[in-house]
Scaffold this active site. Sequence first.
Site, PDB file in Angstrom:
ATOM      1  CE  LYS A 172      10.911  -4.614   5.895  1.00  0.00           C
ATOM      2  NZ  LYS A 172       9.816  -4.444   7.074  1.00  0.00           N
TER       3      LYS A 172
ATOM      4  CG  LEU B  32      -1.914  -1.029   1.225  1.00  0.00           C
ATOM      5  CD1 LEU B  32      -2.706  -1.072   2.331  1.00  0.00           C
ATOM      6  CD2 LEU B  32      -2.905  -0.700   0.188  1.00  0.00           C
TER       7      LEU B  32
ATOM      8  NE  ARG C  50       7.850 -22.006   9.984  1.00  0.00           N
ATOM      9  CZ  ARG C  50       7.736 -21.610   8.589  1.00  0.00           C
ATOM     10  NH1 ARG C  50       6.287 -21.808   7.947  1.00  0.00           N
ATOM     11  NH2 ARG C  50       8.468 -20.869   7.986  1.00  0.00           N
TER      12      ARG C  50
ATOM     13  CB  THR D 148       8.660  -4.666   1.641  1.00  0.00           C
ATOM     14  OG1 THR D 148       7.890  -5.645   2.719  1.00  0.00           O
ATOM     15  CG2 THR D 148       8.381  -5.209   0.134  1.00  0.00           C
TER      16      THR D 148
ATOM     17  CG  ASP E 168       9.585  -1.348   9.532  1.00  0.00           C
ATOM     18  OD1 ASP E 168       8.618  -0.535   9.087  1.00  0.00           O
ATOM     19  OD2 ASP E 168      10.280  -2.336   8.851  1.00  0.00           O
TER      20      ASP E 168
ATOM     21  N   GLY F  56      -1.921  -3.637  11.770  1.00  0.00           N
ATOM     22  CA  GLY F  56      -0.746  -3.368  11.076  1.00  0.00           C
ATOM     23  C   GLY F  56      -0.661  -1.756  10.058  1.00  0.00           C
TER      24      GLY F  56
ATOM     25  CB  ALA G 239      12.623 -15.054  15.262  1.00  0.00           C
ATOM     26  N   GLY G 240      11.780 -13.109  12.314  1.00  0.00           N
ATOM     27  CA  GLY G 240      12.444 -12.696  11.160  1.00  0.00           C
ATOM     28  C   GLY G 240      12.969 -11.159  11.266  1.00  0.00           C
TER      29      GLY G 240
END
Length: 483
Positions: free
Chosen positions: A286, A238, A370, A282, A322, A455, A347-348
């Site tokens: 990143k 967006l 995960r 994005t 961010d 978000g 955890a990215g």
Amino acid sequence: MLCLTSSKNTINEVVKEVNQYRKNIDLVELRIDLLKEEEKLKAQEFPALIDLPVILTYRRKSDGGAYTGSEKSRLKLFKSLALSYKFAYVDIEEDVKTSTFDKELREKGVRIIRSYHDFEDNQKDLISKINRIANKGDIPKIAIMTRNIFDVYQIFLAAEQLEHIKEKIIVGMSQAGIPTRLLYKKIGSLLMYCSSDEKINDLGHLNARIMDELYRVREVNENTKIYGIIGDPVMHSLSPSIHNPGFKQIRFNAIYIPFLVDNINIFFKLAERIKIFGFSVTVPHKRSVIPFLGLINREVKLIGSCNTVIRSRNQWKGINTDYYGFLDPLKEDLDNQKIKKVLIIGAGGAARAVVWALKSYNCKLIIVNRNEEKAKALANETMSSYDKLSRASSYADVDMIVQTTSVGMMPNIKETPLKDYNFKENQIVYDLVYTPKLTTFLLDAKSKGCKLIYGWDMLYKQGKLQFEAFTGYHYPKSAEIFV
Ligand code: ATR
């Protein structure tokens, strides 16, 4: 010029299609191959019905059209329509030999577009093909399948070599090719095609209103600064709907466009070549963007992740909006010490910004992921706790839960990373996913009466901060997000 390519199968329907987008377009390509048989002969009346210049096109299947009959009957109908001299342009495929016919058209002032469609992306003889067609006084049109950012780069390079040809049409087909469509004026393309479909199709055809009112492609000139967003996928973003209306409002001559980037190295080559002034970053770039930056600020260093790159003299500078964008909707609750213990899912790259931002408020954090090893690494680095994602429900006594993974993002809107978590009414629940606004994860929390943070709130704030970094101006209050 923006050219609406017709998609309907009756003349009446095409007229309606044109009327819907009349203010956004300069001309229309009438696709005879898409019309019903009984409608094809009526095509001659079409230019008078819409009072706009029309390109006559009768596309074979092999060139991406719908016509499957014999070449003889195709050319017979095509010639009879063209020789009515009611069409301002006729589009004939490059390999079709029609020299006497061409001569008649030229004498009557009808412009011939000689088109070449390359679905294999050979880009063979591109330059010589275009030169040869232009030498005859016709308009070369080259539509090339662009599979990746390298192919897009090649098109920009070819455009530099073809600068001397004033009238040409160059299109990069596919979603990767979208920058060639949005920057058609930078490439030196006489016109660009657009459609009446709301959705972008596989060839990267964009809606006429989006091209004209969101991107304002017809206003691009040599001084227009190029900004954008890089990612893979990227078309869901967006950010163009935030930055472009902002530019318009403050009369900043700039365009912000999506770049589907599979190779970051090539993207930087392109960015240097076409002089991109700044871009958002994005998934999945990143982190990988950092080695290309000459300067990074404190947050990027801390987080190890960069979401905004700006040109700073002769080098690229990375910042991370961010971090503050995430904190903004929480400011009051953090200042009032209402948020002390937080469960973080994922955890990215996105999680890293969240973790460091909350650490600056001394929150106690549990990171679940995960892949437990990744959670462990981030937890060790930030003195947090960690666990497997499947054990998330055992952390019930937290003040806030932050969802940082892409689970639940369109089109997989039914998914949620926390299937059996027992949300409590006093908890704050924050999902970084912004398409859809209300994710399944947030819906589950809403049903328990939790305070939701979308978000979208973070996206909007981090976008405003990027806008300031890009332009040096505050994001205008009066700008309306394009929907
Ligand atoms: P981003 O910058 O958006 O954080 P990323 O660095 O690729 O992107 O990280 C993606 C995060 O989403 C990771 O925490 C990932 O979990 P793994 O480390 O186990 O891969 C998480 N994620 C992605 N798809 C997921 C899924 N289907 N279920 C659970 N977690 C998922």
